[in-house]
Design an enzyme around this catalytic site. Structure first.
Site: not given
Length: 378
Positions: A118, A215
Site C-alpha cells: 500500500c 485495514c
C-alpha cells in the site's frame, strides 16, 4: 529560490507560508498531529485522505483506516485547524494493487504484508504524484521513521522510539520518493508525546485508539476475507509429515501460516509439530519438528537499495536483516545476484522464515535502513 535564507523545519530555504505541504491523513492521531503541527507553524497545508475501500462492505470494520469514520475524523481536524481537505477515491487502485495480490499470495502459500504494498503502490506512488500535481513542495505522513541528510543525500533511518518504528513497512521507499517525503514524528521518543501534541492542538482524535490489524481484514480473520475474494479457496486437504505420511485433515491451506503450532488438530503425538511448508497445489499442510523451521539462506528479489554505493559494487554486504516486523535485526551476509536479487545468509539461523514476508536491510552500527526485498520460494 533564494539560497541565503535559513532552512525551515521541512528543509526549504523559504518561509513556511510559502511552502506547500500535502499531508496524507488517515484519520488517525498520528497524521492528524502532523497536519495540525505544520498548520500551526504557518505552512500552506493541504490535507488529503484516500478512501481505499467501501466502508459499508463486508471487508471493512469499525476502527480501520481509510474509510467511513476516519474520513470524517480527518475532515474535522482540517476544519479545526483551518486548512483545505480532499478525499480521493482510490478503491479500484487499492483493490488491484494491494488486495488482489494479498489474496493470490495467500493462495500461493505465502504470508504477504499488504501494508508495504500500500505504501509502495498507492500512498508513495499515486498520492505522491497527486501532491506534485497540487504544486506541493513535499508530502508529509504520520509514519514513525526518520529522514536524515547524509553525504549523498536523504537517508532513511529508524524512528527514535523503537517500539513505534515502522521501517520494516517502508523499506521500498525509493531515493526519489525519499527526496520528496517528510516524516515529522520520527524523532519523538514515544507515542505519549504524539497524544500530548494532539491534546495541545485540541484535536478531536486525541484519544482515538490506534488502528490494529490490516485495514481491510476484519478482526484479523484473513481466511474469511480470502474466501470472499476467492470462493473455493478454503477447500480441505491433508496434513502430512515431512515424509508425506498423512496425519490428519486441514480445513483449507489459507487457515495456516509457516511456524504455526496451535490449532493443527493432530493431538496425541509425542513431540510438538509445526507448519513447515504450505503446498497449495497438492492442498497439503506439511508439518515437522521445530528444527525443521530453521533457515540460514534466504532468496530475496524485488530489492530496493538505499545504499550510497551501487548494490552490485560489492560481492558481499555485511549488514543486519529483519525477516519479520516483530523481530529484531540479525547479523547477515547479503550477496547480490543482480541489481534486484540477492542471497541472504543469516549468521545465526532463524525459525519461521516465510515467503511473502519482507527482508529489510539495516546498518549494523547505526539506525540507517539500506532497503530490502521480498522473500520468495525457489
Amino acid at each position: 529560490m533564494p539560497k541565503d535564507l535559513p532552512l525551515n523545519s521541512l528543509g526549504f530555504p523559504k518561509p513556511p507560508s510559502e511552502t506547500r505541504v500535502v499531508v496524507a491523513m488517515s484519520g488517525g492521531v498520528d497524521s492528524s498531529v502532523v497536519a495540525a503541527q505544520l498548520a500551526e507553524e504557518g505552512y500552506d497545508v493541504v490535507g488529503v485522505t484516500l478512501q481505499l475501500y467501501d466502508h459499508g462492505a463486508a471487508l471493512a470494520k469499525k476502527g480501520a483506516c481509510c474509510a467511513g469514520q476516519d474520513i470524517h475524523d480527518a475532515r474535522r481536524v482540517a476544519e479545526e485547524m483551518g486548512f483545505p481537505h480532499y478525499v480521493l477515491d482510490y478503491e479500484n487502485t487499492f483493490r488491484e494493487a494491494v488486495i488482489d495480490e494479498f489474496a493470490d499470495a495467500y493462495l500461493g502459500g505465502a504470508t504477504p504484508v499488504p501494508c508495504i504494498r500500500c505504501n509502495e503502490r498507492v500512498k508513495f506512488k499515486d498520492l505522491l504524484e497527486t501532491a506534485k500535481d497540487l504544486d506541493a513542495d513535499c508530502m508529509a505522513t504520520g509514519h514513525y521513521i526518520q529522514r536524515k541528510m547524509g553525504a549523498q543525500g536523504p537517508e532513511l533511518h529508524c524512528a527514535a522510539d523503537a517500539n513505534r518504528d515502522q521501517s520494516y513497512f517502508l523499506f521500498s521507499t525509493t531515493p526519489e520518493q525519499l527526496s520528496y517525503l517528510r516524516f515529522p514524528l520520527g524523532h519523538l521518543a514515544s507515542k505519549a508525546e504524539t497524544r500530548a501534541l494532539a491534546a495541545k492542538y485540541g484535536l478531536p482524535v486525541a484519544d482515538k485508539p490506534d488502528s490494529q490489524d490490516i485495514c481491510f481484514v476484519p478482526n484479523g480473520n484473513y481466511a474469511s476475507v480470502i474466501e470472499k475474494l476467492r470462493p473455493g479457496a478454503a477447500d480441505p486437504g491433508e496434513i502430512v509429515d515431512m515424509e508425506g505420511n498423512v496425519l490428519g485433515e486441514h480445513r483449507g491451506v489459507i487457515h495456516y501460516t509457516i511456524g504455526q503450532r496451535r490449532g493443527l488438530g493432530i493431538g496425541g503425538l509425542e513431540d510438538p509439530l509445526y507448519v513447515v511448508k504450505l503446498d497449495p497445489e497438492k492442498r497439503q499442510v506439511v508439518v515437522g519438528p521445530k528444527e525443521a523451521l530453521s533457515t540460514r539462506t534466504i532468496p530475496v528479489r524485488e530489492i530496493n537499495w538505499l545504499g550510497d554505493e551501487p548494490f552490485t559494487s560489492r560481492s558481499e554486504w555485511h549488514l543486519s536483516v529483519k525477516v519479520r516486523s516483530t523481530r529484531p535485526p540479525r547479523e547477515a551476509i547479503i550477496r547480490p545476484l543482480s541489481e534486484t536479487e540477492a542471497e541472504v545468509e543469516l549468521v545465526v539461523p532463524e525459525e519461521g522464515v516465510s515467503p511473502g514476508q519482507a527482508c529489510v536491510f539495516y546498518a549494523p552500527e547505526d539506525s540507517r535502513i539500506f532497503g530490502g526485498g521480498w522473500i520468495y520460494k525457489k
